[in-house]
Every structure is written in C-alpha cells, then in structure tokens.
Write an enzyme that holds these catalytic residues in place. Structure first.
Site, PDB file in Angstrom:
ATOM      1  N   HIS A 292      52.908  73.874 -12.622  1.00 56.21           N
ATOM      2  CA  HIS A 292      54.023  72.931 -12.717  1.00 56.21           C
ATOM      3  C   HIS A 292      54.016  71.906 -11.588  1.00 56.21           C
ATOM      4  O   HIS A 292      54.317  70.734 -11.788  1.00 56.21           O
ATOM      5  CB  HIS A 292      55.333  73.730 -12.699  1.00 56.21           C
ATOM      6  CG  HIS A 292      56.568  72.905 -12.786  1.00 56.21           C
ATOM      7  ND1 HIS A 292      56.786  71.965 -13.774  1.00 56.21           N
ATOM      8  CD2 HIS A 292      57.678  72.872 -11.986  1.00 56.21           C
ATOM      9  CE1 HIS A 292      57.976  71.400 -13.593  1.00 56.21           C
ATOM     10  NE2 HIS A 292      58.526  71.936 -12.511  1.00 56.21           N
TER      11      HIS A 292
ATOM     12  N   SER B 119      59.855  67.230 -11.640  1.00 55.28           N
ATOM     13  CA  SER B 119      60.837  68.152 -12.213  1.00 55.28           C
ATOM     14  C   SER B 119      62.259  67.616 -12.026  1.00 55.28           C
ATOM     15  O   SER B 119      62.584  66.542 -12.520  1.00 55.28           O
ATOM     16  CB  SER B 119      60.644  69.535 -11.592  1.00 55.28           C
ATOM     17  OG  SER B 119      61.268  70.534 -12.346  1.00 55.28           O
TER      18      SER B 119
ATOM     19  N   ASP C 188      55.692  66.193 -14.743  1.00 52.56           N
ATOM     20  CA  ASP C 188      55.876  67.458 -15.462  1.00 52.56           C
ATOM     21  C   ASP C 188      57.315  67.800 -15.803  1.00 52.56           C
ATOM     22  O   ASP C 188      57.777  68.920 -15.538  1.00 52.56           O
ATOM     23  CB  ASP C 188      55.231  68.612 -14.700  1.00 52.56           C
ATOM     24  CG  ASP C 188      54.740  69.698 -15.656  1.00 52.56           C
ATOM     25  OD1 ASP C 188      54.182  69.336 -16.708  1.00 52.56           O
ATOM     26  OD2 ASP C 188      54.908  70.890 -15.366  1.00 52.56           O
TER      27      ASP C 188
END
Length: 356
Positions: free
Chosen positions: A305, A153, A178
């Site tokens: 996530h 992220s 991700d």
C-alpha cells in the site's frame, strides 16, 4: 479485496499534554536501551540522511504547530501528505531522489508525527484541508511557488479535496497514491477490526520496525527504519511504545475522507496522476475519465500500500517524470519558446519589444 490496502485507511495519534510547550523530538523522553544483536538490523535511521532540514510552523491565532521535513532548493514544490498512521517521514527515501529536480515538503498531519494541535482527534476532511492551507500560507504568504500535491491514502483524499476547491492558485499538479473511492469506502466497515487486530504495544522501537516489516505493512526495511519511530510514542504508564495516532477514535470522519472522491479528483483542473499498488477496480467515473484521458494512471508492481516507502526510487522517478512531462517549473507550467520578461526589460523596452 487486498487486505494490504486496508492497514492505513485511518491511522494513529495522541494529545500533547501542554500545548504551550515547544514541540519535542519523538525520542526525547525515551529510556536508554543497549542495542542487541537481533535489533541492529531494525535500528532507527535519522531523517537527516534524506531531508535537508526540519521546521515547525506555528499557525497564527491558535496553538497548532505543524512539523515539516524539507529538501531541495530549486524547482516546483512537491508537497507531500501521508496516510493515516504514517508521518511525513513516509516520503524520506523518495525525497532524497526528488530533491535533485524539485523542492520537497513533507508535512506531519494533525494528530501525527511531531505536529501538535488543540484537537489532535479532529481528522475531519475540512479541518485537515484548512491545516494544509494554513501551512502553505505561513510558508509562502500570498505568492506561493508552483505546487504539486502528492497524497497517500488518507493524505490522497486531503490532496484531492484541496485541488477540487480550486482556491490554491499555484497548484500545478495532483498525484494520488493508492486510494480509490470504491475500495476505500468498502474497507471502512472492516477498519475497527483491522486497527484493533494490530499489535498495540512494543517493548522497543526496533521491535515496532521489525513488526511493520515482518507483518507486511512495509516492505522496505530502510524506509521503515526512518518512518516508523515518529509513528510511535512512549507510554510511561504501560512502560512500552504505542501508536502516536489514535485512529480508532476518529471513525466519525472516515466516510468523509472518501465519499465523492472520484468526481472531485476528475474535477480538479490540473494534470493528474493516480498510482496504484495493484489492479484496483476503477469505479465507473474513473473508468470513463481514464478512457477520456483525464488523468494518467500507473500500476506499480511488487509493492504494498505504501508505494513511496516500498519502492522509493521508482516512486521518485514517477514524480519527476510527471513534473517533466507536464512542464511544471518553479512558477507553473513552462511553455517552450515563451520567455518570462525580466523586471529590467519591462522598464527599458516598449510593449512590442517585451511581447516575445
């Protein structure tokens, strides 16, 4: 758009009260609480069951101290950068597997975990990149080993920007977890609402761990038990736990994390792996890049996530396979049949003898 991807685009912090004090454990000033039957399932797990050691790195000419978790003794260094609001312990369970084949270093980024800086709210992409460079310099000097950057992220954005600068000479691989520019940029308009909509106060660490799992932000209880405690701090004035990182106060930097990320990713001159938790729509640049074979992409099913937390064994296997297929050794890419000359050989043999 899958809201599970939005929960960690930016994430948590708090200024240390006195920068000249030693960095202390996140548990140091917490009140004693007797465990209850309902809390046992969500009780904290110590990091030492997964990493081998922890270390504080003091940056010269500053009051910045970055906390690292380390594991393994051989192979390239898998240098892990967590997402906003997480900590280096986000990689704990996967590190316990990766360390069998490589060294692992997981860093608490500025404003997160046990790291302490002069300005914990400066989460600009340049500042965070400089932090990583400074830590690498402090650890390895001018002769760093082969490094595989792994970023989740927000940390994925930092990893991409570092790789795109092309100044880390020992960089041997890049793994982004991700985060895709288009999806991330679109999510930013919702971020303040998402951050303010989270539960803000917890009566105990166990309650925070339980909330993270029941709320779906993490799907692996054991990983949550390790990683969640260092994302919190105890607020004496409120008599409860709150988030360590004050992400809602860093909005001015969010756009800079992701703008132009796809082109920077593709321009990075090292083997690249993109791990996605779902069928994220790739933007035009990434779609063309994938068709041209410029990077490897894996969609990891049945995960949220935080892929490295939800399916740590699968994540570790993907990292180890990436290192193996690209022949990344402790000193970089290893070409079969090309032996590195030993220092003694260089002195005792002719140039013709040392060529092979």
């Amino acid at each position: 758009m899958d809201s599970s991807k939005l929960g960690s685009v930016p994430e948590e912090e708090q200024h240390r009260k006195e920068s000249n004090k030693p960095v202390v454990s996140a548990f140091a000033s917490l009140p004693d609480r007797r465990p209850t039957k309902s809390s046992e399932k969500y009780s904290p797990l110590d990091w030492s069951g997964f990493f081998d050691r922890e270390e504080d790195v003091c940056i010269p000419d500053s009051n910045d101290v970055f906390h690292l978790y380390m594991a393994g003794t051989e192979g390239p260094v898998v240098f892990c950068l967590h997402g906003g609001g997480y900590s280096g312990l986000s990689f704990a369970l996967s590190a316990s597997k990766i360390k069998e084949k490589a060294r692992v270093v997981a860093m608490d980024l500025r404003g997160h975990g046990k790291s302490s800086t002069e300005n914990d709210l400066d989460l600009s992409i340049e500042t965070m990149c400089n932090d990583v460079f400074a830590v690498l310099k402090a650890l390895y000097g001018d002769s760093p080993p082969a490094i595989v950057l792994v970023g989740h992220s927000m940390g994925g954005s930092v990893a991409v920007h570092i790789a795109a600068k092309k100044t880390l000479r020992s960089l041997a691989g890049l793994v982004v977890v991700d985060v895709v520019e288009g999806t991330a940029m679109a999510s930013l308009v919702h971020m303040q609402k998402i951050l303010s909509g989270r539960m803000q106060h917890f009566s105990s660490i166990e309650k925070a761990i339980e909330w993270s799992v029941r709320g779906g932000s993490l799907r692996n209880i054991d990983s949550a038990r390790v990683s969640i405690p260092t994302t919190l701090k105890y607020d004496d004035s409120k008599n409860c736990y709150v988030y360590r990182a004050r992400l809602e106060e860093t909005e001015q930097y969010w756009k800079g994390w992701y703008e132009g990320l796809s082109e920077k990713f593709l321009s990075s001159p090292v083997p690249k792996l993109l791990l996605l938790a779902g069928t994220d729509r790739l933007d035009r640049a990434l779609t063309i890049g994938q068709m041209q074979g410029k990077f490897q992409m894996v969609v990891v099913r049945h995960t949220g996530h935080a892929i490295q937390e939800d399916v740590p064994d699968e994540f570790a296997t993907l990292i180890i396979n990436f290192i193996s297929r690209n022949r990344i050794g402790p000193h970089g890419v290893e070409i079969p049949g090309l032996a590195r000359p030993k220092p003694a050989q260089a002195q005792g043999q002719s140039p013709a003898q040392t060529k092979s």
